[in-house]
Write an enzyme that holds these catalytic residues in place. Structure first.
Site, mmCIF file in Angstrom:
data_model
loop_
_atom_site.group_PDB
_atom_site.id
_atom_site.type_symbol
_atom_site.label_atom_id
_atom_site.label_comp_id
_atom_site.label_asym_id
_atom_site.label_seq_id
_atom_site.Cartn_x
_atom_site.Cartn_y
_atom_site.Cartn_z
ATOM 1 C CB ILE A 90 1.415 0.579 -3.873
ATOM 2 C CG1 ILE A 90 0.937 0.272 -2.489
ATOM 3 C CG2 ILE A 90 0.481 0.006 -5.012
ATOM 4 C CD1 ILE A 90 -0.339 0.492 -1.861
ATOM 5 C CB CYS A 91 4.648 0.651 -8.504
ATOM 6 S SG CYS A 91 4.906 1.196 -10.265
ATOM 7 C CG LEU A 92 -2.582 1.139 -8.888
ATOM 8 C CD1 LEU A 92 -2.502 -0.030 -9.528
ATOM 9 C CD2 LEU A 92 -3.514 0.970 -7.481
#
Lengths: 151, 92
Positions: A90-92
């Site tokens: 996840i790119c967060l």
């Protein structure tokens, strides 16, 4: 006892009393990794589907960010989202540079839930294939570049 | 009736000047308790208040601020953490 164990034990006792809607604690056998099922029924893209998140805490938690990613399973696909890679990473920002120790397991789940709830693009990230081919096992070891805050 | 006091024992309680149900956002322990590294609450394990008005156990905050990844920011509001001067503390 160290801060990591104490914090996780507090989080666990709170979680066992009940999590916010759409979240289910699957297991937290040893305090180093938790599995949480997540649903997002407010968005037709994800309605009726259950996804599974894995949290891995290092002994430096909560000073250091936990490793958080989706893990696939027969009935648990990886949600399609422009910031979620097919391998579950996840790119967060809060899972990288934006982490601070006041974040916790539930607040991270809620951020992911709202990231899914607000999405209307049924697509993987544009660099999905090349990323998945060369990605490290754990998302935490990736250096994401946060190029788009609008999704 | 006259009463002669032979001896008396004073008992007092204390708590930090923050709302009683507040916990340190980092360790999630009450401010009146200690950070996870300390045994005795009070002056041995003080709280620190920022100009942004966010408070933490001092030891918890220092552990965070000594990390490069903290970039010196308050964990709550992500503004540069500056300690509120003693004369600026609002007492109730």
């Amino acid at each position: 006892m160290d801060i990591c164990k104490r914090r996780l034990m507090k989080e666990l006792s709170t979680a066992e009393k009940g999590l916010p809607s759409g979240l289910t604690l699957v297991s937290a056998n040893d305090l180093t990794s938790w599995y949480i099922d997540i649903t997002v029924d407010s968005n037709s893209l994800y309605q009726g589907q259950i996804y599974r998140l894995m949290f891995m805490y290092s002994p430096n938690y909560p000073m250091k960010v936990p490793n958080v990613q989706f893990v696939p399973d027969e009935n648990r696909p990886i949600p399609i989202h422009p910031h979620i890679y097919a391998n579950g990473h996840i790119c967060l920002d809060i899972l990288g540079d934006g982490w601070t120790p006041v974040q916790n397991t539930v607040s991270v789940c809620l951020s992911i839930q709202s990231m899914l709830a607000g999405n209307h693009t049924n697509e993987r990230p544009p660099d999905n294939d090349s990323y998945v081919r060369s990605a490290p096992k754990y998302a935490q070891d990736s250096r994401f570049i946060y190029h788009d805050d609008s999704v | 009736m006259k009463v002669r006091i032979k001896e008396w024992n004073a008992v007092s309680i204390w708590h930090w000047n923050v709302s009683e149900d507040e916990v340190c956002g980092i360790c999630r322990v009450h401010f009146d308790g200690t950070c996870p590294s300390c045994k005795y609450p009070g002056d041995d394990c003080p709280i620190i208040i920022g100009k942004c008005n966010h408070s933490f156990h001092m030891h918890c905050l220092l552990k965070w601020l000594e990390l490069e990844t903290s970039r010196g920011l308050c964990p709550m509001c992500r503004q540069p953490f500056q300690t509120l001067g003693e004369d600026e503390v609002i007492t109730t």
